[in-house]
Design an enzyme around this catalytic site. Sequence first.
Site, PDB file in Angstrom:
ATOM      1  N   PRO A  97       0.465  -1.447  -0.186  1.00 22.80           N
ATOM      2  CA  PRO A  97       0.065   0.161  -0.090  1.00 22.80           C
ATOM      3  C   PRO A  97       1.034   1.708  -0.054  1.00 22.80           C
ATOM      4  O   PRO A  97       0.661   2.373  -0.185  1.00 22.80           O
ATOM      5  CB  PRO A  97      -0.516  -0.095   1.637  1.00 22.80           C
ATOM      6  CG  PRO A  97      -1.446  -1.100   1.886  1.00 22.80           C
ATOM      7  CD  PRO A  97       0.262  -1.995   1.166  1.00 22.80           C
ATOM      8  N   GLU A 124       1.149  -8.616   8.105  1.00 20.71           N
ATOM      9  CA  GLU A 124       1.573  -6.729   8.931  1.00 20.71           C
ATOM     10  C   GLU A 124       2.323  -6.080   7.974  1.00 20.71           C
ATOM     11  O   GLU A 124       2.240  -5.145   7.682  1.00 20.71           O
ATOM     12  CB  GLU A 124       2.315  -6.606  10.217  1.00 20.71           C
ATOM     13  CG  GLU A 124       2.315  -5.057  10.865  1.00 20.71           C
ATOM     14  CD  GLU A 124       0.788  -4.623  10.895  1.00 20.71           C
ATOM     15  OE1 GLU A 124       0.618  -2.927  10.525  1.00 20.71           O
ATOM     16  OE2 GLU A 124       0.300  -4.953  10.559  1.00 20.71           O
ATOM     17  N   ARG A 162      -0.800  -7.692 -21.697  1.00 20.62           N
ATOM     18  CA  ARG A 162      -1.833  -7.345 -22.707  1.00 20.62           C
ATOM     19  C   ARG A 162      -0.338  -6.090 -24.236  1.00 20.62           C
ATOM     20  O   ARG A 162      -0.792  -6.260 -24.746  1.00 20.62           O
ATOM     21  CB  ARG A 162      -2.929  -6.531 -22.809  1.00 20.62           C
ATOM     22  CG  ARG A 162      -2.756  -5.529 -22.001  1.00 20.62           C
ATOM     23  CD  ARG A 162      -4.321  -5.352 -21.327  1.00 20.62           C
ATOM     24  NE  ARG A 162      -4.962  -5.382 -21.663  1.00 20.62           N
ATOM     25  CZ  ARG A 162      -5.424  -4.186 -23.437  1.00 20.62           C
ATOM     26  NH1 ARG A 162      -5.165  -3.408 -22.951  1.00 20.62           N
ATOM     27  NH2 ARG A 162      -6.753  -4.130 -23.543  1.00 20.62           N
ATOM     28  N   ASP A 177      -5.860   2.556 -26.331  1.00 20.43           N
ATOM     29  CA  ASP A 177      -6.331   2.021 -24.698  1.00 20.43           C
ATOM     30  C   ASP A 177      -6.060   3.321 -23.802  1.00 20.43           C
ATOM     31  O   ASP A 177      -4.960   4.278 -24.005  1.00 20.43           O
ATOM     32  CB  ASP A 177      -5.871   1.382 -23.910  1.00 20.43           C
ATOM     33  CG  ASP A 177      -6.325   0.103 -23.386  1.00 20.43           C
ATOM     34  OD1 ASP A 177      -7.337  -0.568 -24.462  1.00 20.43           O
ATOM     35  OD2 ASP A 177      -5.372  -1.116 -23.906  1.00 20.43           O
TER      36      ASP A 177
END
Length: 252
Positions: A97, A124, A162, A177
């Site tokens: 994160p 953790e 991709r 895209d």
Amino acid sequence: MQIDILTLFPEMFEGVLGASIVGKAAQKGIVSFRVINFREFSDNKHGQVDDMPYGGGGGMVLKPEPIFRAVESLTGSLEEGAEHSVGGKPRVILLCPQGKRYNQAMAEELAEEKHLIFICGHYEGYDERIREHLVTDEISIGDYVLTGGELPAMVIIDSVVRLQEGALGNAQSAVADSYSMGLLEHPHYTRPAEFRGWRVPDVLLSGHHENIERWRLKESLRRTLMRRPDLLETIEMTPKIKKLLEEIKREL
């Protein structure tokens, strides 16, 4: 392209890597996958890969030894600058994160690489020496917390594969895209206290809880200031936080 995935749950990747565009790219030989359970690299008879954090606190922290050994089994010693046979040093990607926010520009950058290694953690967090001395990139797919790094790895792998030449039926398709206090978390360390000459900060070994909490808050602020300064606008600027931020800025 060679893609290696270090995980405690290799079975999670069976369907993803064998299906759709990703699976077809593998069948064509455009990309090759290896999924490695890094528990196999534990030196503990019980296969232990985590331990309690120095300084106390909840949760468990992933130990450095199994992950270093797993990566080095694929690359040779990165410290010695070993080159991988598929060409050049690999990008070693930590899913967490606290990493840089993933976007299409990053996908296009990674798609140019010959070898990617993804480290999928749990518990953790990671021993900080993994971040400092092993990985080349820390990546987050968004400001939320998942059980582990497997799903983010799948997202990134899909977006990178991709973009490989021949992966899509129409080559133009890809071209068209288009936290509690609100801070990033402080570094974590676990046993051993010294690993390859890299020591855990003395304050975490001191047993002085007030100093430990001050260090953690300061390092959390430092990491937030350096990586996500926008988050500082959302927290309450107490006198303690202001003082610590002034210290950090003087140290930069």
